[in-house]
Design a protein around this motif. Structure first.
Motif, PDB file in Angstrom:
ATOM      1  N   HIS A 236       0.833  -1.206   0.000  1.00 27.14           N
ATOM      2  CA  HIS A 236       0.000   0.000   0.000  1.00 27.14           C
ATOM      3  C   HIS A 236       0.870   1.260   0.000  1.00 27.14           C
ATOM      4  O   HIS A 236       0.663   2.187  -0.789  1.00 27.14           O
TER       5      HIS A 236
ATOM      6  N   ARG B 218       1.806   4.128  -3.207  1.00 25.51           N
ATOM      7  CA  ARG B 218       1.566   5.567  -3.002  1.00 25.51           C
ATOM      8  C   ARG B 218       2.847   6.367  -3.190  1.00 25.51           C
ATOM      9  O   ARG B 218       2.846   7.422  -3.837  1.00 25.51           O
TER      10      ARG B 218
ATOM     11  N   TYR C  72      -0.726   5.519  -7.069  1.00 26.12           N
ATOM     12  CA  TYR C  72      -1.936   5.357  -6.271  1.00 26.12           C
ATOM     13  C   TYR C  72      -3.001   6.359  -6.714  1.00 26.12           C
ATOM     14  O   TYR C  72      -3.281   7.339  -6.032  1.00 26.12           O
TER      15      TYR C  72
ATOM     16  N   PRO D 247      -6.481   8.059  -7.240  1.00 24.51           N
ATOM     17  CA  PRO D 247      -7.714   8.041  -6.425  1.00 24.51           C
ATOM     18  C   PRO D 247      -8.829   7.195  -7.028  1.00 24.51           C
ATOM     19  O   PRO D 247      -9.628   6.600  -6.313  1.00 24.51           O
TER      20      PRO D 247
ATOM     21  N   VAL E  40      -8.104   3.549  -5.992  1.00 25.86           N
ATOM     22  CA  VAL E  40      -7.616   3.334  -4.637  1.00 25.86           C
ATOM     23  C   VAL E  40      -8.199   2.072  -4.004  1.00 25.86           C
ATOM     24  O   VAL E  40      -7.501   1.315  -3.348  1.00 25.86           O
ATOM     25  N   HIS E  41      -9.488   1.842  -4.224  1.00 26.40           N
ATOM     26  CA  HIS E  41     -10.136   0.672  -3.633  1.00 26.40           C
ATOM     27  C   HIS E  41      -9.532  -0.621  -4.162  1.00 26.40           C
ATOM     28  O   HIS E  41      -9.270  -1.557  -3.400  1.00 26.40           O
TER      29      HIS E  41
ATOM     30  N   LYS F 201      -6.084  -1.429  -2.825  1.00 24.08           N
ATOM     31  CA  LYS F 201      -6.166  -1.975  -1.477  1.00 24.08           C
ATOM     32  C   LYS F 201      -6.588  -3.439  -1.503  1.00 24.08           C
ATOM     33  O   LYS F 201      -6.023  -4.284  -0.806  1.00 24.08           O
TER      34      LYS F 201
END
Length: 218
Positions: free
Chosen positions: A174, A178, A183, A185, A188-189, A192
C-alpha cells in the motif's frame, strides 16, 4: 547520503522486488503439497535446477542485496521517524493509522530474525553443508525440509512469522504504490483489495506448508 525521498523510493523498490520474489518462491514450494514420493524427487530436482542456473544465481544475488538494503533502509527510516516524531505526532498517527502501519519496524525486525533462522536451516546447509543425496543424485533438500518441519516449535515460529509477514506486506505494498505515485484516487479501492488479497494468500499459503508436513508426512 541519501535524501529521505530517495530512502523511501529505495525501500519501495526493494520491497516490491521482495514481494514479487515471494510469489516465485511460493509457486516453487507448492510442490511440497504433492504426494510424498513425487514431492521428494520433484522438489529436489527443482532445487538442483535453481542452484545450477546462472540467471537464477544473478537473481539470488539481487535478492540478498535487496534484503540487506531493505533492512538497513527500514532501520534508518524508523530511527529518523523516532527522532523527528513527538508525542503529539504519535497520537495523531495512532488515531489515523492501523497498528501495523505504526509498527513496521517491529514487524520487519521479526521477519528479519525469521529469515536468519530460515537461511541457516535451509540455504546454509544446502550450500555449505553436506546434505544426503536422493535417488537421482541431487542434494536432498526435501529431507531437510521434512526434518525441520517435524519440529513443532519451528512450525509455530514459522506460522507466527507469516502473520507478521502478512501485516508487513499489506502496509508495505500500500505504501510503496503511493510513494511511487501509482496510487490514483480512481483505483484506490482496487489497489487496497489486490494488495491485501495478495498479502493474505501468500502468507497463508506459506504458513500451510509446515503445518501440512507436520501433520501428514512421516
Amino acid at each position: 547520503m541519501l535524501s529521505t525521498l530517495s530512502k523511501k523510493i529505495l525501500m519501495c523498490l526493494t520491497g516490491l522486488f521482495l514481494a514479487f520474489f515471494l510469489l516465485i518462491h511460493f509457486l516453487g514450494n507448492l510442490q511440497l503439497f504433492l504426494p510424498q514420493e513425487q514431492a521428494h524427487l520433484q522438489f529436489n530436482a527443482y532445487s538442483h535446477f535453481l542452484s545450477g542456473n546462472i540467471l537464477i544465481k544473478i537473481v539470488s544475488y539481487v535478492l540478498y542485496l535487496s534484503i540487506i538494503l531493505h533492512a538497513i533502509d527500514g532501520l534508518a527510516i524508523t530511527i529518523k521517524n523516532k527522532k523527528t516524531g513527538g508525542e503529539y505526532q504519535s497520537d495523531q498517527r495512532g488515531r489515523a493509522s492501523k497498528w501495523y502501519s505504526r509498527n513496521m519496524g517491529i514487524l520487519g525486525t521479526l521477519i528479519l530474525i525469521f529469515l536468519v533462522i530460515h537461511f541457516q536451516n535451509f540455504w546454509y546447509v544446502y550450500k555449505f553443508g553436506a546434505p544426503p543425496l536422493d535417488a537421482k543424485g541431487n542434494k536432498d533438500l526435501y529431507v531437510l525440509v521434512i526434518a525441520v518441519f517435524q519440529q513443532w516449535w519451528y512450525v509455530l515460529i514459522y506460522v507466527l512469522s507469516m502473520v507478521a509477514l502478512c501485516y508487513h506486506l499489506i502496509h508495505g505494498i500500500h505504501s510503496a504504490v503511493r510513494t511511487l505515485g501509482l496510487y490514483h484516487p480512481k483505483f484506490v479501492h482496487w489497489f487496497k483489495v489486490i494488495g491485501t488479497t495478495y498479502s493474505i494468500v501468500i502468507s497463508i499459503g506459506f504458513a500451510l506448508m509446515p503445518i501440512y508436513i507436520f501433520f501428514t508426512v512421516n
